[in-house]
Design a protein around this motif. Structure first.
Motif, short mmCIF file in Angstrom:
data_model
loop_
_atom_site.label_atom_id
_atom_site.label_comp_id
_atom_site.label_asym_id
_atom_site.label_seq_id
_atom_site.Cartn_x
_atom_site.Cartn_y
_atom_site.Cartn_z
N ALA A 1 -10.75 -38.17 -30.42
CA ALA A 1 -9.32 -37.86 -30.50
C ALA A 1 -8.69 -38.48 -31.74
O ALA A 1 -7.96 -37.81 -32.48
CB ALA A 1 -8.61 -38.34 -29.24
N HIS B 1 -3.81 -41.02 -26.36
CA HIS B 1 -5.24 -40.69 -26.27
C HIS B 1 -6.08 -41.94 -26.54
O HIS B 1 -5.55 -42.99 -26.90
CB HIS B 1 -5.59 -39.53 -27.19
CG HIS B 1 -5.30 -39.76 -28.65
ND1 HIS B 1 -5.99 -40.68 -29.42
CD2 HIS B 1 -4.39 -39.20 -29.50
CE1 HIS B 1 -5.53 -40.66 -30.65
NE2 HIS B 1 -4.55 -39.79 -30.73
N CYS B 2 -7.39 -41.80 -26.39
CA CYS B 2 -8.30 -42.94 -26.57
C CYS B 2 -8.00 -43.68 -27.86
O CYS B 2 -7.78 -43.06 -28.91
CB CYS B 2 -9.74 -42.45 -26.58
SG CYS B 2 -10.31 -41.89 -24.97
N CYS C 1 -4.32 -37.85 -21.37
CA CYS C 1 -3.97 -38.27 -22.73
C CYS C 1 -2.74 -37.54 -23.27
O CYS C 1 -2.17 -37.95 -24.28
CB CYS C 1 -5.15 -38.03 -23.67
SG CYS C 1 -6.66 -38.82 -23.11
N CYS D 1 -5.73 -35.19 -26.64
CA CYS D 1 -7.07 -35.39 -26.10
C CYS D 1 -8.08 -34.54 -26.89
O CYS D 1 -7.75 -33.45 -27.38
CB CYS D 1 -7.08 -35.02 -24.62
SG CYS D 1 -8.54 -35.66 -23.76
N ASP D 2 -9.31 -35.05 -26.97
CA ASP D 2 -10.34 -34.53 -27.89
C ASP D 2 -10.27 -33.04 -28.21
O ASP D 2 -10.08 -32.65 -29.36
CB ASP D 2 -11.74 -34.78 -27.31
CG ASP D 2 -12.09 -36.25 -27.26
OD1 ASP D 2 -11.20 -37.09 -27.40
OD2 ASP D 2 -13.28 -36.55 -27.05
N GLU E 1 -10.49 -34.35 -21.33
CA GLU E 1 -11.87 -34.75 -21.57
C GLU E 1 -12.51 -35.43 -20.37
O GLU E 1 -13.70 -35.26 -20.10
CB GLU E 1 -11.89 -35.70 -22.78
CG GLU E 1 -13.24 -35.89 -23.42
CD GLU E 1 -13.77 -34.61 -24.05
OE1 GLU E 1 -12.99 -33.72 -24.38
OE2 GLU E 1 -15.00 -34.52 -24.19
N THR E 2 -11.70 -36.21 -19.64
CA THR E 2 -12.32 -37.04 -18.61
C THR E 2 -12.55 -36.29 -17.30
O THR E 2 -13.47 -36.63 -16.55
CB THR E 2 -11.44 -38.27 -18.31
OG1 THR E 2 -10.09 -37.83 -18.14
CG2 THR E 2 -11.51 -39.26 -19.45
FE1 FES Z 1 -8.57 -37.96 -23.90
FE2 FES Z 1 -10.41 -39.78 -24.83
S1 FES Z 1 -10.20 -38.91 -22.84
S2 FES Z 1 -8.88 -38.74 -25.87
#
Ligand code: FES
Length: 577
Positions: free
Chosen positions: A204, A197-198, A57, A125-126, A89-90
């Protein structure tokens, strides 16, 4: 005439010296072509970068940093970019949240140890957002947050699909035999098709909205798509503005005040934001000595409606949100209903109300007016009861209304491995009236408090077309997830909280309107179970994991490390020679 002596900057302790140490500090910095005039007392701006290919992200952050750098130079500052731990996050296991506090320590020490007068935080990212803000808050220099922006909307076979949200729904469809593996793979390629990001209102996007609502970011920070040129303009403006913030001597704590946190909590309710924001904002406030509790979340969110029709609660995505007017519209709507501390100062030097009071809305199907909201009364609800004496939370905007008052038989999973082992078993004694209980997934138990609270439903229930059941745990849930999911039960099971004592067949009662979560088991029986309870063995007893398990606070206190809480400020460490 008043003698307006130029105030001495923090960086002068390094670059302003005319001795052997000044030589050393300047000379090595010059090795990439920095001229002498950059050491004339101009503000040194740190650009704190979470670029990493392990954080997909944030992979456009080298470009974003260049725009910040240009802005700093234009305003007469001296930019110095530096990397910090980046939390993807992933990919990270067991969960990026385990490392949020570690990354915050990296940020704090990187800023404190170096000749920096002000800092721009690049985050997306988160967990990159709270970790950077927490670290910067502990140093309390002038600070601006720049979020990386959401990805473009996912496009699959003629319709929009959203990060996370459609991962959950499509994996349920795959398990229920409603789509093929081929379709599943095709969707993977269609979902994430640009930098950013998502693009749902997941954690995020929620945290990028919090950055704007707290006044830490420039107006528009929440929603400009990552690949839109206006995101780069925002970064450049932040680069210019941080130089002024240093000259005006406006520390982070002048922005992140109690009224700013109150604004952010209400904005979170109005955007149907992620439950993760509860933990992160409490942790950030803790670093600044601002009192913020779970009860504040419940009290301030009351009467606030969700105004945005965005996934995971609705159908649109962040790109649509930006084109409809973005977060300024939400802030304006709250301000018009006396739900905003209008005089809260923001990073651009104006109050939050000055920035947003004239924000136009271009699409009322995406951002709805307060009188005709998307969903009513959807602030985070804080539950209490003998199952969670220190609180648990539920996100009403993501829950099924008829399940918000429910009594059912507990089906207990002792930990996430137990859950994975048994959930697909056709012999599992469960139906949709049951309450799924997952233990040992809190801060110490997992460790790191994984996003597993929205447990997938058992296939035999899914196959009957049921899409939601009451679920309770000490875990978190992804901001992109949905369902009638009670989270963050505190104290957690691994710390001996009452969740550890629940057995299969116990009756559990949830009543969100009354803020109640009750285990119908007599106190004497609970006392007997408590006597027999043994704490689970920690996953690891070395290194950072040990430090974390030994010192992490419970969810209701932000899951920070106990020795990081409290105000510190921008101390200048002693000479290194
Ligand atoms: Fe990075 Fe969702 S995986 S913001």
């Amino acid at each position: 005439m008043v003698n307006k002596k130029k105030p001495r900057l923090r960086s002068s302790e390094w670059f302003g010296r005319e001795d052997i140490y000044g030589f050393i500090y300047r000379s090595w910095t010059k090795n990439r072509g920095v001229p002498q005039d950059q050491f004339d007392g101009r503000p040194v701006i740190g650009i704190c970068n979470t670029w990493s290919e392990l954080t997909p992200c944030n992979t456009h952050f080298r470009v974003l940093a260049e725009h910040v750098r240009n802005g700093v130079l234009e305003a007469g500052g001296f930019p110095l970019e530096f990397p910090v731990t980046s939390l993807g996050e992933t990919l990270m296991r067991p969960t990026a949240m385990l490392y949020r506090n570690l990354a915050s320590m990296d940020v704090e020490e990187s800023i404190r140890a170096n000749p920096i007068d002000g800092v721009v935080l690049l985050m997306g990212c988160d967990k990159t957002t709270p970790s950077l803000i927490m670290g910067a808050a502990s140093v309390d220099l002038p600070t601006i947050g720049v979020s990386g922006g959401p990805m473009l909307s996912g496009k699959y076979r003629g319709h929009d699909i959203g990060s996370g949200t459609n991962v959950w729904s499509m994996s349920e469809e795959l398990r229920a035999g409603q789509i093929t593996l081929e379709e599943f793979h095709e969707a993977e390629s269609c979902m994430h098709r640009s930098h950013g990001h998502c693009m749902t209102m997941g954690t995020a996007s929620t945290m990028a909205s919090m950055v704007e609502a707290l006044g830490l970011g420039m107006p528009g920070n929440a929603a400009i798509p990552a690949v839109d040129a206006r995101r780069n303009v925002l970064a450049r403006q932040a680069g210019r503005r941080i130089v002024d913030l240093v000259k005006e001597r406006v520390p982070l704590s002048a922005l992140l005040t109690r009224p700013a946190f109150e604004n952010a909590i209400r904005v979170n309710a109005a955007i149907g934001g992620s439950t993760n924001a509860v933990i992160h904002l409490i942790a950030i406030a803790g670093r600044l000595g601002v009192k913020l509790s779970l009860d504040d979340w419940d009290a301030l969110g009351k009467g606030v409606h969700t105004l945005v029709n965005l996934m995971p609660n609705g159908k649109y995505l962040m790109e649509d949100f930006y084109y409809a007017g973005g977060l300024p519209v939400i802030i304006r709507e709250l301000g018009n209903r006396a739900m905003l501390n209008k005089s809260a100062l923001t990073a651009n030097g104006k109050t939050i109300w000055e920035n947003n009071k004239r924000a136009p809305c271009w699409n009322t199907d995406v951002i709805m007016p307060f009188e005709k909201p998307f969903k009513r009364n959807t602030g985070i609800a804080v539950l209490r009861g003998n199952l969670c004496p220190n609180g648990a939370i539920i996100k009403p905007s993501a829950a099924t209304p008829k399940l918000m008052k429910h009594k059912g038989r507990a089906v207990v999973f002792e930990n996430i491995e137990d859950f994975h082992r048994r959930i697909d078993d056709p012999k599992l004694d469960i139906d949709e009236s049951c309450v799924m209980v997952l233990k040992n997934c809190g801060p110490k138990g997992y460790p790191g408090m994984a996003e597993v609270g929205n447990m997938p439903l058992p296939p035999k229930v899914l196959k009957r077309g049921i899409t939601d059941m009451v679920r309770i745990s000490d875990a978190r849930m992804s901001g992109t997830a949905y369902g009638t999911v009670v989270l963050h039960a505190a104290p957690e099971a691994a710390a001996g909280g009452p969740l550890a004592l629940v057995k299969n067949g116990d009756l559990i009662e949830l009543d969100v309107a009354k803020r109640r979560l009750h285990l119908h088991v007599p106190e004497a029986e609970l006392a007997r179970r408590r006597k027999r309870w043994k704490a689970p063995k920690p996953a690891m007893r070395r290194g950072y994991w040990k430090l974390y398990i030994d010192h992490v606070l419970q969810a209701d206190r932000g899951a920070d490390l106990d020795f990081l809480v409290g105000r510190t400020g921008p101390l200048v460490p002693r000479d290194n020679h």
